[in-house]
Design an enzyme around this catalytic site. Structure first.
Site, mmCIF file in Angstrom:
data_model
loop_
_atom_site.group_PDB
_atom_site.id
_atom_site.type_symbol
_atom_site.label_atom_id
_atom_site.label_comp_id
_atom_site.label_asym_id
_atom_site.label_seq_id
_atom_site.Cartn_x
_atom_site.Cartn_y
_atom_site.Cartn_z
ATOM 1 N N HIS A 196 22.742 57.456 42.923
ATOM 2 C CA HIS A 196 23.700 57.963 41.936
ATOM 3 C C HIS A 196 25.135 57.700 42.404
ATOM 4 C CE1 HIS A 196 20.225 60.805 41.048
ATOM 5 N NE2 HIS A 196 20.469 60.279 39.864
ATOM 6 N N GLN A 241 12.515 64.402 27.371
ATOM 7 C CA GLN A 241 12.013 63.118 27.866
ATOM 8 C C GLN A 241 10.863 63.272 28.851
ATOM 9 O OE1 GLN A 241 16.019 62.175 29.549
ATOM 10 N NE2 GLN A 241 14.869 61.204 31.201
ATOM 11 N N SER A 260 15.260 57.653 44.506
ATOM 12 C CA SER A 260 14.866 58.452 43.343
ATOM 13 C C SER A 260 14.902 59.918 43.735
ATOM 14 C CB SER A 260 13.454 58.076 42.893
ATOM 15 O OG SER A 260 12.962 59.010 41.952
ATOM 16 N N ARG A 304 12.838 61.988 42.902
ATOM 17 C CA ARG A 304 11.454 62.388 43.180
ATOM 18 C C ARG A 304 11.057 62.131 44.632
ATOM 19 N NH1 ARG A 304 11.051 60.849 37.690
ATOM 20 N NH2 ARG A 304 9.955 62.422 36.438
ATOM 21 N N GLY A 363 21.371 52.621 36.487
ATOM 22 C CA GLY A 363 20.724 51.837 37.532
ATOM 23 C C GLY A 363 19.612 50.965 36.996
ATOM 24 N N ASP A 372 15.540 51.893 36.560
ATOM 25 C CA ASP A 372 14.988 52.193 35.240
ATOM 26 C C ASP A 372 15.407 51.075 34.285
ATOM 27 O OD1 ASP A 372 13.843 54.996 35.630
ATOM 28 O OD2 ASP A 372 15.879 55.244 36.381
#
Length: 283
Positions: free
Chosen positions: A37, A61, A188, A190, A150, A153
């Protein structure tokens, strides 16, 4: 650092910036910020007087409610990371669900000329309707000159470009290179949820993509796909959901290579219950 929790105050602030003829960049995020980010925000600061960073976990989403509940929410540490980049030129918009959706938390249906039916669209029902809904609303609130997304994705990036084109939204959409950890794993939010053994295994994804890129120079898309599938079938920890070689413009799976087209390899892998995606340009 200037932090807005509601759109009315943010819109008033943006009006002031616009009246001063200042340029505005925008980086939409779901928080749990990391250096990936940060790279988008730094790119935005190079080309704009101010950058708005939205921090909002968008419920529309997520096709998996459990994933929505577990998604990390770390506003304090997010603001600290942003403060280290620039306290004066970064504006944070951290709205509530009610501020964005009111009492009607549903997504709008969008057509992206077929882009939404490929790859992620096959596996995540309604996902890109949710993405389109939140990004369109944020664009309308923030009214940026430039936005930054980014390439991790990549399908989302292409869909947002199509959204801007179809709705004549006056913003430039900029794609930025994937930011990777030293071992190659695409950054990520995640990743922080990966158990140590899965985090140690995860760089296998990017290593496999690089080898697939080499093989694509001499082998067919089908042969490369079969090879990748075999590599993950032998792996003890990582489970392949899909590996697809697609035309960059249409995102349709390649059946026969052409020297006149550009291709990209896309992958989705489960590391325990954490879903990781990545991609790589092939030519």
């Amino acid at each position: 650092m200037t932090i807005f929790k509601n759109k009315t105050d943010l819109i008033a602030f943006v009006n002031t910036i616009k009246s001063d003829k200042k340029t505005l960049g925008f980086v939409p995020t779901m928080g749990a910020l990391h250096q990936g980010h940060a790279s988008l925000i730094i790119e935005g600061l190079k080309h704009n007087d101010f950058v708005v960073v939205s921090i909002f976990v968008n419920p529309t989403q997520f096709d998996n409610n459990e994933d929505l509940v577990k998604y990390p929410r770390t506003l304090d540490s997010d603001v600290k990371l942003l403060s280290n980049i620039s306290e004066e030129k970064i504006i944070v918009y951290a709205p509530t669900v009610e501020d964005i959706y009111g009492n009607n938390v549903i997504s709008t249906s969008f057509s992206y000329d077929g882009l939404e039916h490929e790859m992620e669209g096959r596996f995540r029902d309604g996902h890109f309707d949710g993405v389109g809904t939140i990004v369109k609303r944020l664009f309308e609130i923030v009214r940026p000159d430039n936005s930054y997304f980014g390439e991790k994705d990549f399908q989302q990036l292409m869909i947002i470009k199509k959204l801007v084109e179809k709705y004549s939204i006056p913003v430039k959409v900029n794609g930025c290179k994937i930011f990777r950890a030293k071992d190659g794993l695409a950054m990520s939010s995640r990743n922080t949820r990966l158990k140590p053994e899965y985090r140690a295994a995860a760089p296998f994804i990017y290593k496999t993509l690089n080898t697939a890129k080499e093989k694509f120079g001499t082998k067919s898309a089908n042969a490369v796909t079969k090879w990748v599938t075999k590599q993950f079938a032998k792996h003890d920890l990582l489970e392949l959901e899909y590996f697809i070689i697609a035309d960059v413009k249409t995102l349709k799976t390649v059946k026969r290579k052409s020297n006149k087209k550009s291709y990209r390899a896309f992958i989705a892998v489960y590391a325990d219950d954490i879903r990781l995606i990545d991609n790589i340009a092939l030519n």
